[in-house]
Design a protein around this motif. Structure first.
Motif, PDB file in Angstrom:
ATOM      1  N   CYS A  17       0.857  -1.395   0.011  1.00  6.57           N
ATOM      2  CA  CYS A  17      -0.075   0.070   0.191  1.00  6.57           C
ATOM      3  C   CYS A  17       0.530   1.243   0.370  1.00  6.57           C
ATOM      4  O   CYS A  17       1.716   1.719   0.800  1.00  6.57           O
ATOM      5  N   SER A  18       1.265   1.218  -1.105  1.00  6.80           N
ATOM      6  CA  SER A  18       2.370   2.740  -1.511  1.00  6.80           C
ATOM      7  C   SER A  18       1.610   3.945  -1.267  1.00  6.80           C
ATOM      8  O   SER A  18       0.597   3.470  -1.971  1.00  6.80           O
ATOM      9  N   PRO A  19       2.231   5.073  -1.284  1.00  3.87           N
ATOM     10  CA  PRO A  19       1.461   6.522  -1.569  1.00  3.87           C
ATOM     11  C   PRO A  19       1.074   6.663  -2.971  1.00  3.87           C
ATOM     12  O   PRO A  19      -0.056   7.057  -3.074  1.00  3.87           O
ATOM     13  N   TYR A  20       1.642   5.654  -4.051  1.00  5.85           N
ATOM     14  CA  TYR A  20       1.337   5.890  -5.238  1.00  5.85           C
ATOM     15  C   TYR A  20       1.447   5.176  -6.241  1.00  5.85           C
ATOM     16  O   TYR A  20       2.880   4.035  -5.818  1.00  5.85           O
ATOM     17  N   ILE A  21       1.160   5.029  -7.134  1.00  6.50           N
ATOM     18  CA  ILE A  21       2.100   3.805  -8.499  1.00  6.50           C
ATOM     19  C   ILE A  21       2.181   4.532  -9.364  1.00  6.50           C
ATOM     20  O   ILE A  21       1.360   6.114  -9.635  1.00  6.50           O
ATOM     21  N   VAL A  22       2.887   4.410 -10.827  1.00 10.70           N
ATOM     22  CA  VAL A  22       3.054   4.876 -11.515  1.00 10.70           C
ATOM     23  C   VAL A  22       2.619   3.756 -12.834  1.00 10.70           C
ATOM     24  O   VAL A  22       2.985   2.799 -13.017  1.00 10.70           O
ATOM     25  N   PHE A  23       0.926   4.218 -13.558  1.00  6.05           N
ATOM     26  CA  PHE A  23       0.809   2.939 -14.230  1.00  6.05           C
ATOM     27  C   PHE A  23       0.071   3.958 -15.912  1.00  6.05           C
ATOM     28  O   PHE A  23      -0.151   5.192 -16.117  1.00  6.05           O
ATOM     29  N   GLY A  24       0.789   3.708 -16.878  1.00  9.66           N
ATOM     30  CA  GLY A  24       0.914   4.256 -18.207  1.00  9.66           C
ATOM     31  C   GLY A  24       0.972   5.457 -18.352  1.00  9.66           C
ATOM     32  O   GLY A  24       0.454   6.307 -19.043  1.00  9.66           O
ATOM     33  N   GLY A  25       2.647   5.457 -17.487  1.00 10.05           N
ATOM     34  CA  GLY A  25       3.043   6.996 -17.378  1.00 10.05           C
ATOM     35  C   GLY A  25       2.477   7.992 -16.862  1.00 10.05           C
ATOM     36  O   GLY A  25       3.263   9.052 -15.902  1.00 10.05           O
ATOM     37  N   GLN A  26       1.744   7.837 -15.925  1.00  9.75           N
ATOM     38  CA  GLN A  26       0.280   8.461 -15.094  1.00  9.75           C
ATOM     39  C   GLN A  26       0.474   8.292 -13.733  1.00  9.75           C
ATOM     40  O   GLN A  26       0.999   7.026 -13.725  1.00  9.75           O
ATOM     41  N   VAL A  27       0.671   8.908 -12.828  1.00  6.20           N
ATOM     42  CA  VAL A  27       1.040   8.957 -11.764  1.00  6.20           C
ATOM     43  C   VAL A  27      -0.414   8.040 -10.575  1.00  6.20           C
ATOM     44  O   VAL A  27      -1.174   9.719 -11.114  1.00  6.20           O
ATOM     45  N   ARG A  28      -0.527   7.543  -9.919  1.00  2.53           N
ATOM     46  CA  ARG A  28      -2.183   7.167  -9.033  1.00  2.53           C
ATOM     47  C   ARG A  28      -1.622   8.039  -7.753  1.00  2.53           C
ATOM     48  O   ARG A  28      -0.603   6.274  -7.423  1.00  2.53           O
ATOM     49  N   ARG A  29      -2.429   8.559  -7.170  1.00  5.21           N
ATOM     50  CA  ARG A  29      -2.244   7.943  -5.678  1.00  5.21           C
ATOM     51  C   ARG A  29      -2.833   7.383  -4.886  1.00  5.21           C
ATOM     52  O   ARG A  29      -3.971   7.920  -5.009  1.00  5.21           O
ATOM     53  N   ASN A  30      -2.565   7.747  -3.547  1.00  4.54           N
ATOM     54  CA  ASN A  30      -3.159   6.731  -2.578  1.00  4.54           C
ATOM     55  C   ASN A  30      -3.907   7.837  -1.716  1.00  4.54           C
ATOM     56  O   ASN A  30      -3.838   9.092  -1.807  1.00  4.54           O
ATOM     57  N   TRP A  31      -4.800   7.920  -1.176  1.00  2.00           N
ATOM     58  CA  TRP A  31      -5.441   8.998  -0.227  1.00  2.00           C
ATOM     59  C   TRP A  31      -4.461   9.187   0.798  1.00  2.00           C
ATOM     60  O   TRP A  31      -4.410  10.037   1.503  1.00  2.00           O
ATOM     61  N   ALA A  32      -3.364   7.961   1.018  1.00  2.00           N
ATOM     62  CA  ALA A  32      -2.586   8.587   2.282  1.00  2.00           C
ATOM     63  C   ALA A  32      -1.080   9.134   1.683  1.00  2.00           C
ATOM     64  O   ALA A  32      -0.552   7.734   0.626  1.00  2.00           O
ATOM     65  N   THR A  33      -0.573  10.071   2.198  1.00  2.00           N
ATOM     66  CA  THR A  33       0.905  10.088   1.788  1.00  2.00           C
ATOM     67  C   THR A  33       1.747   8.705   2.414  1.00  2.00           C
ATOM     68  O   THR A  33       3.233   9.363   1.514  1.00  2.00           O
ATOM     69  N   ARG A  34       1.760   8.107   3.144  1.00  2.11           N
ATOM     70  CA  ARG A  34       2.907   7.807   3.760  1.00  2.11           C
ATOM     71  C   ARG A  34       2.428   6.478   3.151  1.00  2.11           C
ATOM     72  O   ARG A  34       1.127   5.199   2.827  1.00  2.11           O
ATOM     73  N   ASP A  35       4.114   5.488   3.152  1.00  6.59           N
ATOM     74  CA  ASP A  35       3.794   3.582   2.914  1.00  6.59           C
ATOM     75  C   ASP A  35       2.788   2.698   3.622  1.00  6.59           C
ATOM     76  O   ASP A  35       3.374   3.106   4.761  1.00  6.59           O
ATOM     77  N   MET A  36       2.427   2.199   3.977  1.00  3.06           N
ATOM     78  CA  MET A  36       1.023   1.686   4.699  1.00  3.06           C
ATOM     79  C   MET A  36       1.803   0.018   5.183  1.00  3.06           C
ATOM     80  O   MET A  36       1.160  -0.423   5.403  1.00  3.06           O
ATOM     81  N   GLY A  37       2.941  -0.150   3.981  1.00  5.46           N
ATOM     82  CA  GLY A  37       3.257  -1.439   3.919  1.00  5.46           C
ATOM     83  C   GLY A  37       2.224  -2.646   3.334  1.00  5.46           C
ATOM     84  O   GLY A  37       1.590  -2.252   2.440  1.00  5.46           O
ATOM     85  N   PRO A  38       2.532  -4.286   2.848  1.00  7.06           N
ATOM     86  CA  PRO A  38       2.060  -4.761   2.487  1.00  7.06           C
ATOM     87  C   PRO A  38       0.595  -5.164   3.354  1.00  7.06           C
ATOM     88  O   PRO A  38       0.243  -5.458   4.147  1.00  7.06           O
ATOM     89  N   MET A  39       0.052  -5.614   2.044  1.00  4.29           N
ATOM     90  CA  MET A  39      -1.829  -5.750   2.679  1.00  4.29           C
ATOM     91  C   MET A  39      -2.202  -6.376   1.974  1.00  4.29           C
ATOM     92  O   MET A  39      -1.623  -7.307   1.471  1.00  4.29           O
ATOM     93  N   THR A  40      -3.395  -7.905   2.063  1.00  4.19           N
ATOM     94  CA  THR A  40      -4.386  -8.283   1.726  1.00  4.19           C
ATOM     95  C   THR A  40      -5.486  -8.029   1.380  1.00  4.19           C
ATOM     96  O   THR A  40      -5.409  -6.187   1.549  1.00  4.19           O
ATOM     97  N   VAL A  41      -6.271  -8.230   1.165  1.00  4.04           N
ATOM     98  CA  VAL A  41      -7.350  -8.087   0.231  1.00  4.04           C
ATOM     99  C   VAL A  41      -8.615  -7.142   1.811  1.00  4.04           C
ATOM    100  O   VAL A  41      -8.794  -6.363   2.165  1.00  4.04           O
TER     101      VAL A  41
END
Length: 581
Positions: free
Chosen positions: A332-356
């Motif tokens: 659960c990272s603060p953002y990912i890059v997909f297709g050249g676009q930055v896709r952000r999470n609502w939280a600005t910190r890295d929340m670590g690995p998560m399951t569903v």
């Protein structure tokens, strides 16, 4: 000369003989026929209005019923005792009219004896009885609806011009049951048109009573929770530097997930349905019809962007279609890059690995981005199909008119916009953004299906139609991971985005927050959602409940919708509000 006299005498005798014969025919042979025809000159038939059926809550408390009211009708000309009449009506002079005009609609009971005394013997002034719809315990106007006198089209379909007809909400949806059958009476009048006596030929048949699934007590709590949310909405707007809202626009739906019975349905802004029943219709009605906030709109059954509440449909699809397992983890990272676009999470910190389960609890956008990015074009149609199984994008079964919303597919976009579906659109869809639209009632049904472990209820607002009980209907939905989804919802309250409000609630609950971005709107004007249920653990003595709160441009779901749901839950389970905090 003599022959002419005889001829004339014969002519007169023949004429008088024919007249006598005709008189004998009319008075003896055809007496009964012409007696009846003559009687028709002073006998006429009139309809007798039939009362509409009552609308009651589940405990038998009257929400809507008919009552008899009296109007003072004036037909122009001079009136005796005018000096007594005008002060009673608050008038300086009688209006100049041509034809019957209502001087006083709904005459108060204490004025009736005096006005009856004044009107006695006056041809141009009379008291006229009529039936009017009244609402001793009104609920949200957009849900209940209203009645109006039959219009020209309805008169063509068999209504009487003075008959009340349901025009919206429950009053319209239940018209076939609430409408009664008019009676017939014979009225005898003299040559001056004065009524002498009346004879009832056919008694009117009242409409059937309808018992709703709604609980008036819980309904009032839901309506109050909508009003009180204005403070939370404006607190959020102040933090964003936005001007305050003056009214709440939203809806709350509470239901029994096991039966689909809607226990409360509130919509704001609202209106008083009795305004439409008054004669003449007051000016306030025109104000309502022109109101830009659409107070006549039942927002509980209108489609909106669902935001993160849709992540439950995404989670269901990913698990059932094999894209993830209960143990699949993404960071659960603060953002990912997909297709050249930055896709952000609502939280600005890295929340670590998560399951569903953690992704549901913490509403992690980037977890869902990564999950659907494995097959962005293949998952979109499967997501639409699975979401529909849960009850989104289709009618819920409610008796009132409802919109079905939108679950986008590749074919839909190609037909609607003549262009292909792009992979990046799937990422937005996965978190409930983009062209997807669902109603608060549909979201409540989806949550009910999940907490029922795949039993999808048909929602209904009617418990009994006359003597007939409305039986609950449940439809089994395929699925192997209901427990995983339920655990994710429970984690939301125990350690996730709803913990600050419901973490210490006396009844164990689960739920999901949602904040849906609205195109062209500034930050702070998102749609606010929360869907919650309880009890969320086995062995609890509390009855089952699902509550969904939605606020149009209300801001963050956890700030606005979540406290509103808590109030409804606290009232239903009779938990003290101080303890619930």
């Amino acid at each position: 000369m003599t022959s002419r006299l005889y001829a004339l005498m014969f002519f007169f005798l023949l004429a008088f003989g024919l007249l006598a014969l005709r008189a004998w025919q009319l008075q003896v042979l055809e007496h009964e026929k012409y007696a009846l025809r003559s009687q028709g000159n002073y006998l006429k038939t009139e309809g007798i209005p039939a009362p509409r059926g009552r609308i009651l809550d589940r405990k038998g408390r009257v929400i809507a019923q008919d009552r008899l009211v009296v109007d003072l009708v004036y037909e122009g000309g001079e009136v005796a005792f005018k000096e007594r009449l005008l002060p009673l009506l608050g008038l300086k002079e009688l209006p100049k009219v041509q034809g019957p005009t209502v001087l006083k609609a709904g005459v108060p009971e204490h004025l009736l004896p005096t006005l009856a005394e004044i009107a006695a013997g006056q041809k141009n002034l009379k008291l006229v009885e009529r039936i009017e719809r009244s609402y001793p315990n009104p609920i949200s106007g957009p849900v209940l609806g209203y009645v109006l006198q039959a219009n020209a089209e309805q008169v063509k379909r068999g209504y009487s011009p003075d008959e009340q007809v349901g025009q919206a909400g429950l009053e319209a949806a239940l018209e076939a049951y609430l409408r009664g059958k008019r009676g017939v009476k014979a009225v005898e009048v003299n040559v001056r048109g004065e009524r002498l006596r009346e004879t009832i030929l056919e008694e009117p048949t009242p409409g059937q009573d309808v018992v709703l699934t709604l609980d008036l007590d819980l309904q009032r709590v839901a309506e109050k929770a909508l009003e009180e949310a204005l403070a939370d909405i404006n607190a959020g707007r102040r933090s964003k530097g936005l001007p305050p809202a003056t009214r709440v626009k939203g809806a709350i739906v509470a239901l029994n997930p096991k039966t689909g019975e809607v226990l409360a349905m509130a919509s704001a802004p609202s209106f008083d349905p009795s305004l439409f029943a008054k004669r003449p219709v007051p000016q306030e009605v025109q104000t309502l019809l022109k109101d830009k906030d659409l107070p006549l709109l039942n927002r509980a059954v209108q489609p909106y962007t669902p935001g993160s509440t849709f992540k439950l449909a995404t989670s269901y699809t990913l698990l059932e279609e094999g894209y993830v397992s209960p143990f699949t983890a993404f960071r659960c990272s603060p953002y990912i890059v997909f297709g050249g676009q930055v896709r952000r999470n609502w939280a600005t910190r890295d929340m670590g690995p998560m399951t569903v389960k953690e992704a549901i609890a913490w509403s992690c956008n980037t977890w869902y981005y990564q999950a659907v990015a494995q097959d962005p074009l293949g998952v979109v149609d499967r997501l639409a199909a699975r979401a529909r199984l849960l009850g989104l994008g289709e009618a819920t079964g409610l008796e009132i008119a409802e919109r079905t919303g939108l679950l986008p597919t590749r074919v839909w976009k190609r037909e609607a916009f003549k262009e292909p579906w792009y992979p990046g659109e799937t990422l937005s869809l996965a978190i409930g953004q983009g062209p997807v639209l669902t109603t608060p009632a549909q979201v409540a049904r989806m949550l009910s299906t999940i907490v029922n472990s795949g039993e999808k209820p048909t929602l209904h607002l009617v418990k009994r139609l006359g003597p007939r009980e409305v039986k609950p209907r449940l439809e089994p939905i395929p699925g192997r991971f209901w427990t995983i989804l339920q655990e994710g919802l429970r984690k939301t309250v125990k350690e996730g985005t709803a913990r600050h409000i419901l973490g210490s609630f006396p009844v164990p609950t689960g739920g999901k927050t949602g904040t849906a971005e609205t195109p062209g709107k500034r930050a702070g004007l998102e749609h606010a959602w929360y869907m919650g249920y309880g009890p969320a653990e086995p062995g609890s003595p509390y009855p089952p409940l699902v509550v969904v709160a939605f606020f149009e441009n209300g801001g963050e779901g956890s700030r606005v919708a979540l406290p509103a749901v808590r109030k409804v839950m606290a009232a239903y389970w009779q938990v003290e509000e101080a303890q619930a905090r």
